[in-house]
Design a protein around this motif. Structure first.
Motif, PDB file in Angstrom:
ATOM      1  N   PHE A  24      20.166 134.694  20.741  1.00 30.63           N
ATOM      2  CA  PHE A  24      18.758 134.336  20.555  1.00 30.63           C
ATOM      3  C   PHE A  24      18.416 134.239  19.066  1.00 30.63           C
ATOM      4  O   PHE A  24      17.839 133.246  18.620  1.00 30.63           O
ATOM      5  CB  PHE A  24      17.850 135.366  21.235  1.00 30.63           C
ATOM      6  N   LEU A  25      18.757 135.261  18.302  1.00 35.61           N
ATOM      7  CA  LEU A  25      18.425 135.273  16.876  1.00 35.61           C
ATOM      8  C   LEU A  25      19.147 134.158  16.118  1.00 35.61           C
ATOM      9  O   LEU A  25      18.547 133.488  15.270  1.00 35.61           O
ATOM     10  CB  LEU A  25      18.757 136.641  16.264  1.00 35.61           C
ATOM     11  N   ALA A  26      20.421 133.957  16.425  1.00 33.77           N
ATOM     12  CA  ALA A  26      21.184 132.908  15.739  1.00 33.77           C
ATOM     13  C   ALA A  26      20.588 131.536  16.009  1.00 33.77           C
ATOM     14  O   ALA A  26      20.472 130.706  15.096  1.00 33.77           O
ATOM     15  CB  ALA A  26      22.650 132.950  16.176  1.00 33.77           C
ATOM     16  N   HIS A  27      20.173 131.284  17.235  1.00 29.22           N
ATOM     17  CA  HIS A  27      19.647 129.971  17.578  1.00 29.22           C
ATOM     18  C   HIS A  27      18.207 129.789  17.106  1.00 29.22           C
ATOM     19  O   HIS A  27      17.869 128.783  16.476  1.00 29.22           O
ATOM     20  CB  HIS A  27      19.748 129.737  19.090  1.00 29.22           C
ATOM     21  N   GLU A  28      17.342 130.765  17.408  1.00 30.46           N
ATOM     22  CA  GLU A  28      15.916 130.625  17.100  1.00 30.46           C
ATOM     23  C   GLU A  28      15.577 130.865  15.630  1.00 30.46           C
ATOM     24  O   GLU A  28      14.727 130.189  15.081  1.00 30.46           O
ATOM     25  CB  GLU A  28      15.083 131.574  17.968  1.00 30.46           C
ATOM     26  N   PHE A  29      16.192 131.864  15.020  1.00 26.16           N
ATOM     27  CA  PHE A  29      15.795 132.233  13.667  1.00 26.16           C
ATOM     28  C   PHE A  29      16.716 131.669  12.596  1.00 26.16           C
ATOM     29  O   PHE A  29      16.274 131.360  11.499  1.00 26.16           O
ATOM     30  CB  PHE A  29      15.682 133.761  13.534  1.00 26.16           C
ATOM     31  N   ASP A  30      17.997 131.570  12.928  1.00 27.84           N
ATOM     32  CA  ASP A  30      18.932 131.013  11.943  1.00 27.84           C
ATOM     33  C   ASP A  30      19.109 129.515  12.116  1.00 27.84           C
ATOM     34  O   ASP A  30      19.721 128.863  11.275  1.00 27.84           O
ATOM     35  CB  ASP A  30      20.297 131.707  12.056  1.00 27.84           C
ATOM     36  N   GLY A  31      18.607 128.977  13.229  1.00 24.28           N
ATOM     37  CA  GLY A  31      18.681 127.538  13.454  1.00 24.28           C
ATOM     38  C   GLY A  31      20.075 127.030  13.749  1.00 24.28           C
ATOM     39  O   GLY A  31      20.367 125.848  13.581  1.00 24.28           O
ATOM     40  N   ARG A  32      20.935 127.877  14.240  1.00 22.22           N
ATOM     41  CA  ARG A  32      22.316 127.489  14.500  1.00 22.22           C
ATOM     42  C   ARG A  32      22.411 126.819  15.872  1.00 22.22           C
ATOM     43  O   ARG A  32      21.723 127.198  16.813  1.00 22.22           O
ATOM     44  CB  ARG A  32      23.200 128.722  14.447  1.00 22.22           C
ATOM     45  N   SER A  33      23.252 125.836  15.976  1.00 25.39           N
ATOM     46  CA  SER A  33      23.423 125.126  17.246  1.00 25.39           C
ATOM     47  C   SER A  33      24.366 125.904  18.157  1.00 25.39           C
ATOM     48  O   SER A  33      25.189 126.700  17.695  1.00 25.39           O
ATOM     49  CB  SER A  33      23.991 123.724  17.004  1.00 25.39           C
TER      50      SER A  33
END
Length: 181
Positions: free
Chosen positions: A133-142
Motif C-alpha cells: 500500500f505505502l509503496a504504491h500510494e505514497f511512493d508512486g511505485r508501479s
C-alpha cells in the motif's frame, strides 16, 4: 386488478420475507439490501410481461437475487486515493478533505483525528499489505516494478493492496461519516 397484477402481488407477499432474509444474510447494508430486493421485484414485474411464464417463481426470485448481489459486488470498484500532491508528508489528499472548512477550529481537530486513525489503521495491517500500500500510494511505485523487485506476482501484490484498502476504508468510514467528508 387484473389476474397478472394479483399474481404478482400474491408472489411478492408470499416471497418477500424469505427473499429479504436471504439478501440480508449476504449484504450488510440494509439500504443496499432493500435496493436489491426492489430490483428483484422490478425484474419479476418485467418477467410477467414476457410471453413465457416463469415455472418456479420462488426459485427464480432467489436466482435473480443472487445474481443482483453478485452484480452489486462486481460494480463496487476500488476507489483510488486522490493523486499525491507536493506536500512534505505525502498526505495532501487529507488537506483536500477539509478544504471547505479551512480556518475553522474543528477542521484542525478533524484532520488530526483522521491522521491518527489513518496511522492506527496502517499499523494494524499485516506487513506485506502495508508495504505494498505505502509503496504504491505514497511512493508512486508501479505494481510491475514492485513485482520485479520483490519477485512476488503482480496479482498477489494487487490482492494485498486491495485487502489493505478495504481495511483502511472500513476503519476510516466512521470518521468520514462523523465529519461529513
Amino acid at each position: 386488478m387484473s389476474t397478472t397484477e394479483s399474481g404478482i402481488t400474491a408472489t411478492i407477499v408470499r416471497e418477500r420475507g424469505r427473499l429479504k432474509a436471504f439478501i440480508r444474510r449476504r449484504v450488510a447494508d440494509p439500504g443496499e439490501a432493500e435496493d436489491i430486493l426492489q430490483d428483484v421485484f422490478f425484474e419479476l414485474v418485467q418477467a410477467y410481461r414476457l410471453p413465457e411464464p416463469i415455472e418456479q417463481v420462488g426459485a427464480w426470485l432467489f436466482r435473480v437475487a443472487r445474481n443482483r448481489i453478485i452484480d452489486r459486488f462486481r460494480k463496487k470498484r476500488e476507489e483510488p486515493l486522490p493523486p499525491d500532491d507536493d506536500t512534505e508528508d505525502g498526505l495532501g489528499w487529507l488537506d483536500d478533505s477539509f478544504s471547505s472548512e479551512a480556518g475553522r477550529p474543528e477542521s484542525a481537530y478533524s484532520r488530526k483525528a483522521l491522521l491518527v486513525a489513518f496511522q492506527h489503521a496502517l499499523d494494524e495491517l499485516p506487513d506485506n499489505q502495508r508495504e505494498v500500500f505505502l509503496a504504491h500510494e505514497f511512493d508512486g511505485r508501479s505494481f510491475k516494478d514492485l513485482a520485479a523487485e520483490t519477485g512476488i506476482n503482480v496479482n498477489t501484490l494487487l490482492s494485498r493492496k486491495r485487502a489493505a484498502v478495504l481495511h483502511l476504508r472500513s476503519r476510516l468510514r466512521p470518521l468520514y461519516d462523523e465529519f461529513n467528508l
